[in-house]
Design a protein around this motif. Structure first.
Motif, PDB file in Angstrom:
ATOM      1  N   VAL A   2       0.833  -1.194   0.000  1.00  0.00           N
ATOM      2  CA  VAL A   2       0.000   0.000   0.000  1.00  0.00           C
ATOM      3  C   VAL A   2       0.870   1.247   0.000  1.00  0.00           C
ATOM      4  N   GLN A   3       0.299   2.310  -0.514  1.00  0.00           N
ATOM      5  CA  GLN A   3       0.923   3.625  -0.460  1.00  0.00           C
ATOM      6  C   GLN A   3       0.112   4.470   0.520  1.00  0.00           C
ATOM      7  N   LEU A   4       0.803   5.303   1.272  1.00  0.00           N
ATOM      8  CA  LEU A   4       0.175   6.017   2.383  1.00  0.00           C
ATOM      9  C   LEU A   4       0.379   7.523   2.262  1.00  0.00           C
ATOM     10  N   ALA A  24      -4.785   5.156   2.525  1.00  0.00           N
ATOM     11  CA  ALA A  24      -4.006   4.130   1.846  1.00  0.00           C
ATOM     12  C   ALA A  24      -4.577   3.840   0.464  1.00  0.00           C
ATOM     13  N   SER A  25      -3.707   3.517  -0.443  1.00  0.00           N
ATOM     14  CA  SER A  25      -4.119   3.020  -1.754  1.00  0.00           C
ATOM     15  C   SER A  25      -3.411   1.702  -1.988  1.00  0.00           C
ATOM     16  N   GLY A  26      -4.035   0.840  -2.770  1.00  0.00           N
ATOM     17  CA  GLY A  26      -3.495  -0.483  -2.961  1.00  0.00           C
ATOM     18  C   GLY A  26      -4.412  -1.515  -2.339  1.00  0.00           C
ATOM     19  N   SER A  27      -4.060  -2.749  -2.505  1.00  0.00           N
ATOM     20  CA  SER A  27      -4.943  -3.821  -2.059  1.00  0.00           C
ATOM     21  C   SER A  27      -4.505  -4.401  -0.713  1.00  0.00           C
ATOM     22  N   ASP A  72     -10.724   2.463   9.344  1.00  0.00           N
ATOM     23  CA  ASP A  72     -11.924   2.200   8.566  1.00  0.00           C
ATOM     24  C   ASP A  72     -11.468   1.414   7.343  1.00  0.00           C
ATOM     25  N   ASN A  73     -11.666   0.125   7.368  1.00  0.00           N
ATOM     26  CA  ASN A  73     -11.153  -0.708   6.284  1.00  0.00           C
ATOM     27  C   ASN A  73     -11.875  -0.432   4.961  1.00  0.00           C
TER      28      ASN A  73
END
Length: 115
Positions: A2-4, A24-27, A72-73
């Motif tokens: 992930v990127q933060l 966050a981005s990514g899986s 928060d997922n």
């Protein structure tokens, strides 16, 4: 991985509050242990709080009772609510995502506590 990206830092008076957010981005976000760290000028980076994928929470003694970490997922965010801020909380605050053996860091957000 992930990127933060952190946000929410700023200048606040002693006793005040701030809420930091880390997006966050990514899986796979829900599987990561999410943590907040901070680094004050001239000092080493230190751990502040962490929240596991199973919602186990731990805090450094210096912030216990004043800071609250949450996630928060669905939104892929982790927040740090900071209350009763003290001048010694002044630092750059970093978000970290860990899923062994991988770890990602955000770029940091400045928090300054001063009158």
């Amino acid at each position: 991985q992930v990127q933060l990206v952190e946000s929410g830092g700023g200048l606040v008076q002693p006793g005040g509050s701030l809420r930091l957010s880390c997006a966050a981005s990514g899986s796979g976000f829900s599987h990561y242990v999410m943590g907040w760290y901070r680094q004050a000028p001239g000092k080493q980076r230190e751990w502040v709080a962490e929240l596991s994928s199973g919602n186990t929470i731990n805090y450094a003694d210096s912030v216990k009772g004043r800071f609250t970490i949450s996630r928060d997922n669905a939104k892929k965010t982790v927040d740090l609510q900071m209350n009763s801020l003290k001048p010694e909380d002044t630092a750059v605050y970093y978000c970290r995502a860990t899923l062994e053996p991988y770890s990602s860091w955000g770029q940091g957000t400045q928090v300054t506590v001063s009158s």
